[in-house]
Design a protein around this motif. Structure first.
Motif, PDB file in Angstrom:
ATOM      1  N   CYS A   1       0.847  -1.194   0.000  1.00  0.00           N
ATOM      2  CA  CYS A   1       0.000   0.000   0.000  1.00  0.00           C
ATOM      3  C   CYS A   1       0.888   1.251   0.000  1.00  0.00           C
ATOM      4  O   CYS A   1       1.987   1.233   0.557  1.00  0.00           O
ATOM      5  CB  CYS A   1      -0.846   0.057   1.265  1.00  0.00           C
ATOM      6  N   GLY A   2       0.364   2.325  -0.561  1.00  0.00           N
ATOM      7  CA  GLY A   2       1.018   3.629  -0.476  1.00  0.00           C
ATOM      8  C   GLY A   2       2.441   3.622  -1.010  1.00  0.00           C
ATOM      9  O   GLY A   2       2.732   3.074  -2.083  1.00  0.00           O
ATOM     10  N   SER A   3       3.335   4.205  -0.221  1.00  0.00           N
ATOM     11  CA  SER A   3       4.732   4.308  -0.655  1.00  0.00           C
ATOM     12  C   SER A   3       5.348   2.933  -0.874  1.00  0.00           C
ATOM     13  O   SER A   3       6.195   2.759  -1.754  1.00  0.00           O
ATOM     14  CB  SER A   3       5.559   5.068   0.382  1.00  0.00           C
ATOM     15  N   ALA A   4       4.965   1.980  -0.050  1.00  0.00           N
ATOM     16  CA  ALA A   4       5.521   0.629  -0.209  1.00  0.00           C
ATOM     17  C   ALA A   4       5.100   0.058  -1.568  1.00  0.00           C
ATOM     18  O   ALA A   4       5.854  -0.683  -2.206  1.00  0.00           O
ATOM     19  CB  ALA A   4       5.044  -0.255   0.937  1.00  0.00           C
TER      20      ALA A   4
ATOM     21  N   ILE B   1       5.462  -5.779   0.712  1.00  0.00           N
ATOM     22  CA  ILE B   1       6.387  -4.778   1.262  1.00  0.00           C
ATOM     23  C   ILE B   1       5.632  -3.960   2.306  1.00  0.00           C
ATOM     24  O   ILE B   1       4.544  -3.454   2.014  1.00  0.00           O
ATOM     25  CB  ILE B   1       6.919  -3.839   0.154  1.00  0.00           C
ATOM     26  N   SER B   2       6.203  -3.832   3.489  1.00  0.00           N
ATOM     27  CA  SER B   2       5.514  -3.062   4.529  1.00  0.00           C
ATOM     28  C   SER B   2       6.509  -2.598   5.584  1.00  0.00           C
ATOM     29  O   SER B   2       7.249  -3.404   6.139  1.00  0.00           O
ATOM     30  CB  SER B   2       4.430  -3.934   5.175  1.00  0.00           C
TER      31      SER B   2
ATOM     32  N   GLY C   1       4.674  -3.733   8.905  1.00  0.00           N
ATOM     33  CA  GLY C   1       4.375  -5.167   9.000  1.00  0.00           C
ATOM     34  C   GLY C   1       2.993  -5.435   9.561  1.00  0.00           C
ATOM     35  O   GLY C   1       2.678  -6.571   9.935  1.00  0.00           O
TER      36      GLY C   1
ATOM     37  N   THR D   1       0.031  -3.495   8.193  1.00  0.00           N
ATOM     38  CA  THR D   1      -1.002  -2.885   7.341  1.00  0.00           C
ATOM     39  C   THR D   1      -2.067  -3.933   6.985  1.00  0.00           C
ATOM     40  O   THR D   1      -1.756  -4.998   6.447  1.00  0.00           O
ATOM     41  CB  THR D   1      -0.343  -2.298   6.084  1.00  0.00           C
TER      42      THR D   1
ATOM     43  N   VAL E   1       4.960  10.204  10.121  1.00  0.00           N
ATOM     44  CA  VAL E   1       3.918   9.426   9.439  1.00  0.00           C
ATOM     45  C   VAL E   1       4.322   9.141   7.988  1.00  0.00           C
ATOM     46  O   VAL E   1       4.153   8.023   7.492  1.00  0.00           O
ATOM     47  CB  VAL E   1       2.565  10.173   9.513  1.00  0.00           C
ATOM     48  N   ALA E   2       4.866  10.138   7.316  1.00  0.00           N
ATOM     49  CA  ALA E   2       5.259   9.928   5.915  1.00  0.00           C
ATOM     50  C   ALA E   2       6.573   9.158   5.888  1.00  0.00           C
ATOM     51  O   ALA E   2       7.561   9.557   6.499  1.00  0.00           O
ATOM     52  CB  ALA E   2       5.426  11.264   5.216  1.00  0.00           C
ATOM     53  N   THR E   3       6.588   8.074   5.168  1.00  0.00           N
ATOM     54  CA  THR E   3       7.789   7.249   5.151  1.00  0.00           C
ATOM     55  C   THR E   3       8.881   7.886   4.283  1.00  0.00           C
ATOM     56  O   THR E   3       8.605   8.478   3.240  1.00  0.00           O
ATOM     57  CB  THR E   3       7.473   5.828   4.643  1.00  0.00           C
TER      58      THR E   3
ATOM     59  N   GLN F   1      13.625  -0.233   1.760  1.00  0.00           N
ATOM     60  CA  GLN F   1      12.856  -1.244   1.001  1.00  0.00           C
ATOM     61  C   GLN F   1      13.401  -1.373  -0.424  1.00  0.00           C
ATOM     62  O   GLN F   1      13.521  -2.478  -0.962  1.00  0.00           O
ATOM     63  CB  GLN F   1      11.374  -0.841   0.943  1.00  0.00           C
TER      64      GLN F   1
ATOM     65  N   LEU G   1       3.092  11.765  -3.904  1.00  0.00           N
ATOM     66  CA  LEU G   1       2.471  11.404  -2.619  1.00  0.00           C
ATOM     67  C   LEU G   1       3.095  12.212  -1.488  1.00  0.00           C
ATOM     68  O   LEU G   1       2.393  12.728  -0.612  1.00  0.00           O
ATOM     69  CB  LEU G   1       2.625   9.900  -2.354  1.00  0.00           C
ATOM     70  N   LYS G   2       4.417  12.363  -1.528  1.00  0.00           N
ATOM     71  CA  LYS G   2       5.083  13.139  -0.479  1.00  0.00           C
ATOM     72  C   LYS G   2       4.541  14.569  -0.474  1.00  0.00           C
ATOM     73  O   LYS G   2       4.272  15.137   0.573  1.00  0.00           O
ATOM     74  CB  LYS G   2       6.600  13.155  -0.694  1.00  0.00           C
TER      75      LYS G   2
ATOM     76  N   GLU H   1       0.708  14.566   0.808  1.00  0.00           N
ATOM     77  CA  GLU H   1       0.415  14.181   2.186  1.00  0.00           C
ATOM     78  C   GLU H   1       1.011  15.148   3.202  1.00  0.00           C
ATOM     79  O   GLU H   1       0.450  15.348   4.272  1.00  0.00           O
ATOM     80  CB  GLU H   1       0.850  12.740   2.478  1.00  0.00           C
TER      81      GLU H   1
ATOM     82  N   VAL I   1      -1.624   1.481   9.279  1.00  0.00           N
ATOM     83  CA  VAL I   1      -3.043   1.433   8.915  1.00  0.00           C
ATOM     84  C   VAL I   1      -3.561   0.010   9.152  1.00  0.00           C
ATOM     85  O   VAL I   1      -3.538  -0.831   8.258  1.00  0.00           O
ATOM     86  CB  VAL I   1      -3.260   1.902   7.461  1.00  0.00           C
TER      87      VAL I   1
HETATM   88  C1  F6R Z   1       3.331   7.415   2.801  1.00  0.00           C
HETATM   89  C2  F6R Z   1       3.239   6.290   3.702  1.00  0.00           C
HETATM   90  C3  F6R Z   1       2.187   5.282   3.445  1.00  0.00           C
HETATM   91  C4  F6R Z   1       2.701   3.860   3.752  1.00  0.00           C
HETATM   92  C5  F6R Z   1       1.545   2.865   3.629  1.00  0.00           C
HETATM   93  C6  F6R Z   1       2.002   1.444   3.891  1.00  0.00           C
HETATM   94  O1  F6R Z   1       4.362   8.278   3.157  1.00  0.00           O
HETATM   95  O2  F6R Z   1       3.977   6.184   4.649  1.00  0.00           O
HETATM   96  O3  F6R Z   1       1.703   5.368   2.150  1.00  0.00           O
HETATM   97  O4  F6R Z   1       3.728   3.554   2.855  1.00  0.00           O
HETATM   98  O5  F6R Z   1       0.542   3.199   4.552  1.00  0.00           O
HETATM   99  O6  F6R Z   1       2.475   1.290   5.193  1.00  0.00           O
HETATM  100  P1  F6R Z   1       3.393   0.074   5.570  1.00  0.00           P
HETATM  101  O7  F6R Z   1       4.675   0.209   4.817  1.00  0.00           O
HETATM  102  O8  F6R Z   1       3.578   0.167   7.042  1.00  0.00           O
HETATM  103  O9  F6R Z   1       2.657  -1.175   5.159  1.00  0.00           O
END
Ligand code: F6R
Length: 622
Positions: A314-317, A360-361, A364, A366, A412-414, A421, A498-499, A502, A619
């Motif tokens: 999901c998302g950045s991953a 990918i998470s 771990g 989500t 919060v933002a990865t 990753q 996304l960066k 968000e 999430v």
């Molecule tokens: C964006 C961000 C999110 C996560 C996504 C997945 O900056 O952090 O999009 O990448 O919620 O989260 P994980 O990697 O914990 O599964």
């Protein structure tokens, strides 16, 4: 998502719990609350909406809540608006007003997750005379525990077990029972919960930073297992109520890693930690001049057999998976697909015989990624997890695990977890390519050399951050931003976009540059910012042409490319140069200026960059 803490010991619980909740703030929340009890006395509940600061002020830093046993919660609203009544802790009895004060109730509890069948359970409890004061699913689960507790009179573990059997969904629960002073009970399913103990206390939390100042010895309970916390003692039970033994995991990272260390925000600190995150992750995957994935069970024999790779996240991953798709197909000539976990989990999937599904998470935990993993496993597909948080559910359940060594990520933002990753994906791609004879020893060595040069190149990019800071401030009030790129540059654009949105709340879109003409170009107006990512020399000219088309319609162009591509200045109004690497690894470099751009745009707009509105770090609900 919600944060949970609990403490029972010799010290005053409230200040410890408030400190723990502060360390979980990054998870995102809109209200907070505490329930504290002093010996045999009734629990006192205090809740407040908004920032944790208001709970701290309301309780005079915990001083108005004496007692050595308690639970605390930060709530990220799912069922019911963010209000004091809906805030946790919730109680099994009836409650007037906003639910604060001394509570007569048998059971008091906090919860992270979602109870899917709460309506059905609520109807059952209503038939048995229960009344509800909030709109939350949590109140339902607390009352269900109370129902079984009073019906069977077999104690807390029995009542919780009966509840777990009836409840559908995901949860981490922490509960106190009126008749059991000094004790906290906890249970989980598909939501994070860790426990720790010292000589005279035990504690629980949703994540390690909350308890790291007290203990480094952490216990992970499995799904549908229960923990009982007493001062200095932890007991664990299975679904039958039988006591089980769990071994602790030693947390090796420094408590300072979860602090700002002089940086204004966690996000900028974590951006600066990327060279180290990349170096540490490379160090865990390469030894003696060779990639070694055997610790994960991905031996050369296993890799030789794989002919299809599917990334899901999901998302950045998911963006990392998107980059991975380009890299694997380019380098290892293995057919690869990338899918959003939330889509994969609900569609008909046709697994391949020799497929490797990679989840990918960072966290771990989500929910959608976990569900996708379980779906793949149920179809007999071999699974690999690329995960940052040791002991997390996804790491626990996948057939193979590659840990990223980014350290705790609090913003919060990865940023640094994303970079780590990418490294795990590159190492896998190089090894697959080599084992399957798609590259020779010379190319293998060159790739390893390029990989080990990445940390220093990232450092070099960070040294020029002031230029991005200036540029971000100039465009901080932009209405729209478009990120464009082709191929691998498109995957980088997705992350850059996304960066930006968000962190700075500016509307932005990422487009495969060739797609602009098919609709989006109508949105380009005078001074619309278009950021072109141009790291792939084979398609450089093509993207430059697409950018020029935008400029002809009034766009302001920023180009992001490597040193040497100076011809881009003929079209671009502002150019950011980054060092060169192998084209497959350019995402690791190009993302850094885009992270900085998102960060500095948010700072220039005066926003809470570490905790953007409505977002949660982990999430755990779908
Ligand atoms: C964006 C961000 C999110 C996560 C996504 C997945 O900056 O952090 O999009 O990448 O919620 O989260 P994980 O990697 O914990 O599964």
């Amino acid at each position: 998502m919600c944060g949970i803490v609990g403490y029972t010991g010799q010290q005053q619980a409230a200040p410890i719990l408030l400190d723990g909740l502060g360390r979980l703030e990054y998870r995102g929340y809109d209200s907070a609350g505490l329930a504290i009890r002093d010996g045999g006395a009734l629990a006192q509940v205090v809740k407040s909406t908004g920032k944790l600061r208001s709970l701290i002020e309301k309780t005079d830093e915990g001083r108005t809540l004496p007692g050595t046993c308690g639970i605390g919660h930060t709530r990220w609203a799912t069922h019911g608006e963010p209000s004091q009544t809906n805030a946790h802790p919730h109680v099994s009895g009836n409650c007037t007003g906003s639910g604060s004060g001394k509570v007569e109730s048998e059971v008091v509890g906090v919860h992270n997750g979602i109870i899917e069948n709460y309506m059905e359970l609520k109807a059952k409890l209503t038939r048995h005379g229960y009344q509800f004061y909030s709109e939350t699913d949590t109140e339902v689960v607390i009352k269900l525990v109370d129902y079984y507790y009073n019906k069977y009179k077999l104690g807390p573990v029995d009542a919780i077990n009966r509840t777990l059997v009836r409840v559908r969904g995901s949860y981490a629960l922490a509960l106190m029972f009126r008749d059991y002073p000094g004790e906290i009970y906890a249970a989980r399913k598909d939501a994070p919960l860790i426990l720790g103990a010292g000589s005279d206390f035990s504690c629980l939390a949703s994540d390690v930073p909350a308890i790291l100042n007290y203990t480094r010895s952490v216990y992970y309970i499995g799904n549908l297992e229960i923990a009982k916390l007493l001062p200095g003692e932890l007991h664990f039970f299975d679904l039958n109520g039988d006591e089980i033994t769990l071994e602790p995991t030693k947390i090796t990272w420094d408590a300072k890693a979860a602090e700002k260390n002089g940086y204004e925000h966690f996000m900028i600190k974590e951006i600066h930690e990327q060279p180290e995150a990349v170096r540490n992750t490379l160090g865990s995957l390469i030894s003696g001049g060779k990639i070694d994935l055997s610790e994960s069970g991905l031996t050369d024999e296993v890799l030789a057999d794989i002919d299809f790779v599917r990334f899901t996240a999901c998302g950045s991953a998911w963006h990392v998976g998107m980059t991975g798709q380009y890299v694997l197909e380019e380098m290892a000539a293995i057919e690869t697909r990338v899918e959003l976990a939330s889509e994969y989990r609900y569609r008909r999937v046709l697994p391949r015989g020799h497929e490797l599904l990679i989840v990918i998470s960072q966290s771990g935990e989500t929910a959608d990624s976990l569900a996708a993993l379980r779906k793949a496993k149920s179809m007999g597909v071999r699974t690999l997890a690329i995960v940052n948080v040791v002991g997390s559910t996804i790491a626990h359940e996948a057939d193979h695990v590659l840990y990223t060594h980014a350290g705790p990520e609090i913003a919060v933002a990865t940023t640094k977890a994303y970079s780590a990753q990418l490294i795990a994906v590159y190492a896998l791609a190089v090894q697959l390519a080599y084992v399957q004879g798609k590259i020779d020893g010379q190319a293998y060595g060159n790739y390893l050399e390029e990989l080990s040069a990445l940390p220093d190149k990232i450092t070099r990019i960070l040294e020029e951050k002031e230029r991005i800071q200036w540029f971000a401030a100039k465009f901080a009030s932009a209405k729209d931003i478009f990120f464009v790129g082709r191929g691998l540059d498109y995957s980088i654009s997705l992350e850059g976009s996304l960066k930006a949105k968000e962190i700075s709340y500016v509307h932005s879109e990422a487009y495969a540059a060739g797609e602009l003409k098919h609709g989006t170009i109508s949105l380009i107006e005078d001074n619309t910012l278009v950021i072109g990512v141009l790291t792939q020399s084979a398609i450089f000219e093509k993207t430059v042409s697409n950018m020029a088309e935008c400029k002809a319609r009034g766009a302001y162009l920023m180009a992001l490319t490597s040193y040497g591509n100076y011809s881009v200045e003929d079209s671009a109004d502002f150019t950011v140069y980054i060092p060169k690497s192998d084209p497959c690894f350019m995402a690791s470099l190009a993302v850094v200026p885009l992270q900085l751009f998102g960060y500095y745009s948010g700072v220039a707009r005066g926003l809470d960059v570490d905790k953007p509105r409505n977002l949660a770090k982990s999430v755990t609900v779908e």
